[in-house]
Scaffold this motif. Structure first.
Motif, short mmCIF file in Angstrom:
data_model
loop_
_atom_site.label_atom_id
_atom_site.label_comp_id
_atom_site.label_asym_id
_atom_site.label_seq_id
_atom_site.Cartn_x
_atom_site.Cartn_y
_atom_site.Cartn_z
N VAL A 84 1.43 -1.47 -0.83
CA VAL A 84 0.09 -0.04 0.14
C VAL A 84 0.69 1.20 -0.08
N LYS A 85 0.49 2.30 -1.20
CA LYS A 85 1.33 3.51 -1.70
C LYS A 85 1.23 4.63 -0.23
N THR A 86 -0.26 4.36 -0.22
CA THR A 86 -0.55 5.91 0.47
C THR A 86 -0.71 5.80 2.28
N GLN A 87 -1.02 6.69 3.23
CA GLN A 87 -1.09 6.63 4.32
C GLN A 87 -2.13 6.04 4.68
N GLY A 88 -3.15 5.81 4.15
CA GLY A 88 -4.59 5.32 4.09
C GLY A 88 -6.01 6.73 4.95
N ASP A 89 -6.91 5.98 5.50
CA ASP A 89 -7.77 6.78 5.06
C ASP A 89 -7.39 7.61 6.51
N LEU A 90 -8.60 8.55 7.15
CA LEU A 90 -9.06 9.53 8.08
C LEU A 90 -10.05 9.56 8.21
N VAL A 91 -10.74 8.62 9.64
CA VAL A 91 -12.41 8.81 10.11
C VAL A 91 -13.02 9.54 10.74
N ALA A 92 -13.79 9.92 10.49
CA ALA A 92 -14.28 10.78 11.31
C ALA A 92 -15.67 10.74 12.11
N TYR A 93 -15.12 10.65 13.96
CA TYR A 93 -16.53 9.94 13.84
C TYR A 93 -16.51 11.00 14.90
N ARG A 94 -18.40 11.04 15.22
CA ARG A 94 -18.68 12.13 16.14
C ARG A 94 -19.43 10.99 17.23
N GLY A 95 -19.23 11.75 18.86
CA GLY A 95 -20.00 10.54 19.55
C GLY A 95 -19.37 9.84 20.77
N GLY A 96 -17.84 9.83 19.93
CA GLY A 96 -17.40 8.88 21.16
C GLY A 96 -16.77 8.41 19.86
N GLN A 97 -15.33 7.77 20.28
CA GLN A 97 -14.28 7.13 19.46
C GLN A 97 -14.47 5.50 18.71
N ILE A 98 -13.55 4.81 17.79
CA ILE A 98 -14.02 4.37 16.93
C ILE A 98 -14.12 2.81 17.45
N PHE A 99 -14.79 2.25 18.83
CA PHE A 99 -14.90 1.80 19.31
C PHE A 99 -16.14 1.69 20.12
N GLU A 100 -16.58 2.45 20.44
CA GLU A 100 -17.75 3.17 20.88
C GLU A 100 -18.83 2.59 20.53
N MET A 101 -20.14 1.94 20.85
CA MET A 101 -21.15 1.91 20.72
C MET A 101 -22.60 2.98 19.93
N SER A 110 -10.12 9.75 1.86
CA SER A 110 -9.93 8.69 1.75
C SER A 110 -8.49 9.04 0.12
N GLU A 111 -7.13 9.44 0.42
CA GLU A 111 -5.84 9.37 -0.19
C GLU A 111 -6.15 8.32 -1.33
N SER A 112 -6.56 7.04 -1.44
CA SER A 112 -6.97 6.33 -2.31
C SER A 112 -7.28 6.35 -3.60
N ARG A 113 -8.27 6.68 -2.22
CA ARG A 113 -9.76 7.14 -4.13
C ARG A 113 -9.48 8.66 -4.50
N ALA A 114 -8.65 9.47 -3.53
CA ALA A 114 -8.51 10.79 -4.09
C ALA A 114 -10.11 10.77 -3.56
N HIS A 115 -10.86 11.39 -2.40
CA HIS A 115 -12.30 11.45 -2.29
C HIS A 115 -12.43 11.95 -1.08
N VAL A 116 -13.20 12.65 -0.06
CA VAL A 116 -13.84 13.07 0.92
C VAL A 116 -15.31 12.60 1.00
N ASP A 117 -15.79 11.83 1.33
CA ASP A 117 -16.97 11.48 1.72
C ASP A 117 -17.68 12.00 3.65
N VAL A 118 -18.91 13.25 3.37
CA VAL A 118 -19.16 13.18 3.98
C VAL A 118 -20.70 12.79 4.22
N PHE A 119 -20.91 12.79 5.53
CA PHE A 119 -22.45 11.60 6.50
C PHE A 119 -23.25 12.87 6.98
N SER A 120 -24.19 13.09 7.22
CA SER A 120 -24.97 13.94 7.64
C SER A 120 -26.47 12.53 8.79
N LEU A 121 -26.15 13.36 10.29
CA LEU A 121 -26.01 12.52 10.96
C LEU A 121 -28.19 12.73 11.11
#
Length: 121
Positions: A84-101, A110-121
């Protein structure tokens, strides 16, 4: 060598909690085996972070949150021989860290896809 282990980790003779302090996962880690958790079906991807959190909890402090994340990402790349030649994806969470329900993904850069996704809650 890649060993496929089912979610219940039945490949090892260790029964796991509460009968034993060790599980197949912790036994592999204690023997310095690179462990990676993958998925077999696409739908399993949404639960992957909870599977990693559960495994980390059962490890009894043997691994950090960062190591748990690696088990589901960079360790898999390493085990599969991917370069893998990229640094990986950066994922932003709201309401806690990655392992919280309660946490929800709100954005992915996403550097590998050269794309930014923003999701509404």
């Amino acid at each position: 060598m890649i060993i496929t282990i089912t979610h219940d980790l039945t490949i090892c003779s260790e029964p796991g909690l509460p009968l034993s302090k060790d599980t197949a996962f912790t036994t592999l880690l204690k023997h310095n085996v690179t462990v990676g958790f993958g998925i077999e079906e696409v739908w399993e991807g949404r639960n992957q972070r909870f599977e990693l959190a559960w495994a980390a909890l059962n490890a009894g402090g043997l691994i950090s949150d960062e190591e748990a994340i690696a088990i589901g990402s960079t360790n898999l790349e390493k085990l599969l021989g991917l370069e893998v030649k990229t640094q990986g994806d950066l994922v932003a969470y709201r309401g806690g860290q990655i392992f919280e329900m309660a946490s929800r993904v709100v954005a992915v850069i996403s550097e590998s896809r050269a794309h930014v996704d923003v999701f509404s809650l």
